[in-house]
Design a protein around this motif. Structure first.
Motif, PDB file in Angstrom:
ATOM      1  N   ARG A   8       0.836  -1.203   0.000  1.00 54.44           N
ATOM      2  CA  ARG A   8       0.000   0.000   0.000  1.00 54.44           C
ATOM      3  C   ARG A   8       0.867   1.249   0.000  1.00 54.44           C
ATOM      4  NH1 ARG A   8      -5.337   1.125   3.639  1.00 54.44           N
ATOM      5  NH2 ARG A   8      -5.944   2.999   2.515  1.00 54.44           N
ATOM      6  N   ARG A   9       0.542   2.163  -0.873  1.00 53.27           N
ATOM      7  CA  ARG A   9       1.243   3.445  -0.966  1.00 53.27           C
ATOM      8  C   ARG A   9       0.603   4.437  -0.010  1.00 53.27           C
ATOM      9  NH1 ARG A   9       5.540   6.078  -2.977  1.00 53.27           N
ATOM     10  NH2 ARG A   9       5.108   8.256  -3.262  1.00 53.27           N
ATOM     11  N   TRP A  10       1.437   5.141   0.747  1.00 54.09           N
ATOM     12  CA  TRP A  10       0.977   6.232   1.590  1.00 54.09           C
ATOM     13  C   TRP A  10       1.475   7.524   0.972  1.00 54.09           C
ATOM     14  CZ3 TRP A  10       0.332   1.710   4.115  1.00 54.09           C
ATOM     15  CH2 TRP A  10      -0.730   1.657   5.012  1.00 54.09           C
ATOM     16  N   ASP A  11       0.544   8.395   0.584  1.00 54.01           N
ATOM     17  CA  ASP A  11       0.894   9.647  -0.077  1.00 54.01           C
ATOM     18  C   ASP A  11       1.033  10.786   0.918  1.00 54.01           C
ATOM     19  OD1 ASP A  11       1.050   8.552  -2.639  1.00 54.01           O
ATOM     20  OD2 ASP A  11      -1.110   8.696  -2.898  1.00 54.01           O
ATOM     21  N   GLN A  12       1.547  10.449   2.085  1.00 53.31           N
ATOM     22  CA  GLN A  12       1.841  11.451   3.108  1.00 53.31           C
ATOM     23  C   GLN A  12       3.258  11.206   3.588  1.00 53.31           C
ATOM     24  OE1 GLN A  12      -1.027  10.983   6.240  1.00 53.31           O
ATOM     25  NE2 GLN A  12      -2.752  11.152   4.864  1.00 53.31           N
ATOM     26  N   SER A  13       3.935  12.270   3.965  1.00 58.91           N
ATOM     27  CA  SER A  13       5.260  12.087   4.554  1.00 58.91           C
ATOM     28  C   SER A  13       5.086  11.772   6.035  1.00 58.91           C
ATOM     29  CB  SER A  13       6.119  13.330   4.335  1.00 58.91           C
ATOM     30  OG  SER A  13       5.483  14.462   4.882  1.00 58.91           O
ATOM     31  N   ARG A  14       6.175  11.480   6.701  1.00 53.63           N
ATOM     32  CA  ARG A  14       6.125  11.026   8.087  1.00 53.63           C
ATOM     33  C   ARG A  14       5.658  12.092   9.074  1.00 53.63           C
ATOM     34  NH1 ARG A  14       9.649   6.523   9.611  1.00 53.63           N
ATOM     35  NH2 ARG A  14       9.958   7.656  11.556  1.00 53.63           N
ATOM     36  N   GLY A  15       5.982  13.353   8.821  1.00 53.99           N
ATOM     37  CA  GLY A  15       5.591  14.410   9.741  1.00 53.99           C
ATOM     38  C   GLY A  15       6.459  14.474  10.981  1.00 53.99           C
ATOM     39  N   ASP A  16       7.653  13.902  10.914  1.00 57.39           N
ATOM     40  CA  ASP A  16       8.570  13.935  12.047  1.00 57.39           C
ATOM     41  C   ASP A  16       9.943  14.384  11.576  1.00 57.39           C
ATOM     42  OD1 ASP A  16       9.667  11.704  10.768  1.00 57.39           O
ATOM     43  OD2 ASP A  16       9.038  10.275  12.299  1.00 57.39           O
ATOM     44  N   GLU A  17      10.955  14.129  12.354  1.00 56.68           N
ATOM     45  CA  GLU A  17      12.306  14.584  11.987  1.00 56.68           C
ATOM     46  C   GLU A  17      12.836  13.900  10.724  1.00 56.68           C
ATOM     47  OE1 GLU A  17      15.526  13.033  14.687  1.00 56.68           O
ATOM     48  OE2 GLU A  17      13.786  12.220  15.743  1.00 56.68           O
ATOM     49  N   ARG A  59      14.867   3.304  16.350  1.00 57.28           N
ATOM     50  CA  ARG A  59      14.641   4.745  16.553  1.00 57.28           C
ATOM     51  C   ARG A  59      13.752   5.382  15.480  1.00 57.28           C
ATOM     52  NH1 ARG A  59      19.820   8.127  14.422  1.00 57.28           N
ATOM     53  NH2 ARG A  59      18.261   9.740  14.426  1.00 57.28           N
ATOM     54  N   TYR A  60      13.507   4.672  14.381  1.00 61.98           N
ATOM     55  CA  TYR A  60      12.717   5.214  13.277  1.00 61.98           C
ATOM     56  C   TYR A  60      11.246   4.798  13.339  1.00 61.98           C
ATOM     57  CZ  TYR A  60      17.477   5.646  11.645  1.00 61.98           C
ATOM     58  OH  TYR A  60      18.815   5.931  11.563  1.00 61.98           O
ATOM     59  N   GLY A  61      10.952   3.727  14.058  1.00 65.68           N
ATOM     60  CA  GLY A  61       9.583   3.238  14.125  1.00 65.68           C
ATOM     61  C   GLY A  61       9.542   1.808  14.592  1.00 65.68           C
ATOM     62  N   GLY A  62       8.514   1.094  14.162  1.00 71.51           N
ATOM     63  CA  GLY A  62       8.390  -0.287  14.587  1.00 71.51           C
ATOM     64  C   GLY A  62       7.263  -1.002  13.885  1.00 71.51           C
ATOM     65  N   LEU A  63       7.192  -2.281  14.180  1.00 68.54           N
ATOM     66  CA  LEU A  63       6.140  -3.128  13.644  1.00 68.54           C
ATOM     67  C   LEU A  63       4.793  -2.599  14.129  1.00 68.54           C
ATOM     68  CD1 LEU A  63       5.573  -5.780  12.070  1.00 68.54           C
ATOM     69  CD2 LEU A  63       5.691  -6.959  14.271  1.00 68.54           C
ATOM     70  N   SER A  64       3.867  -2.452  13.219  1.00 69.14           N
ATOM     71  CA  SER A  64       2.536  -1.930  13.569  1.00 69.14           C
ATOM     72  C   SER A  64       1.926  -2.756  14.690  1.00 69.14           C
ATOM     73  CB  SER A  64       1.620  -1.955  12.350  1.00 69.14           C
ATOM     74  OG  SER A  64       2.107  -1.069  11.368  1.00 69.14           O
TER      75      SER A  64
END
Length: 94
Positions: A8-17, A59-64
């Motif tokens: 799935r494509r997400w057409d939004q950026s992360r909104g973080d650093e 530090r970037y994220g994780g498994l949903s």
């Protein structure tokens, strides 16, 4: 019930650093009731993140941590084959 695989494509950026990575394509292996088992995030700027049983977060994220099916979205239109998912999981490219 066998695992299912999605792209799935997400057409939004992360909104973080790390917003400069741009938009992304997410790949999921979903187990029982849509719970993510493995996921790959491929960002437009080239960054690739992988999460699964042996690496659940960094530090970037994780498994949903929510079932894909709880989102209210219909996922059937995003289903891919296991082979397609494995190609991305093993190579890190779309």
């Amino acid at each position: 019930m066998p695992n299912r695989f999605y792209r799935r494509r997400w057409d939004q950026s992360r909104g973080d650093e790390f917003d400069g990575w741009g938009q992304s394509v997410w790949f999921f292996e979903a187990g029982d009731y849509g719970w993510p088992v493995r996921q790959v995030e491929v960002y437009d700027a080239g960054r690739i993140l992988r999460y699964g049983p042996s690496h659940q977060e960094d530090r970037y994220g994780g498994l949903s941590e929510a079932s894909l099916y709880d989102s209210g979205d219909e996922w059937s239109g995003f289903e891919i084959t296991k082979a397609e998912f494995e190609r991305v999981w093993n190579s890190g490219t779309e």
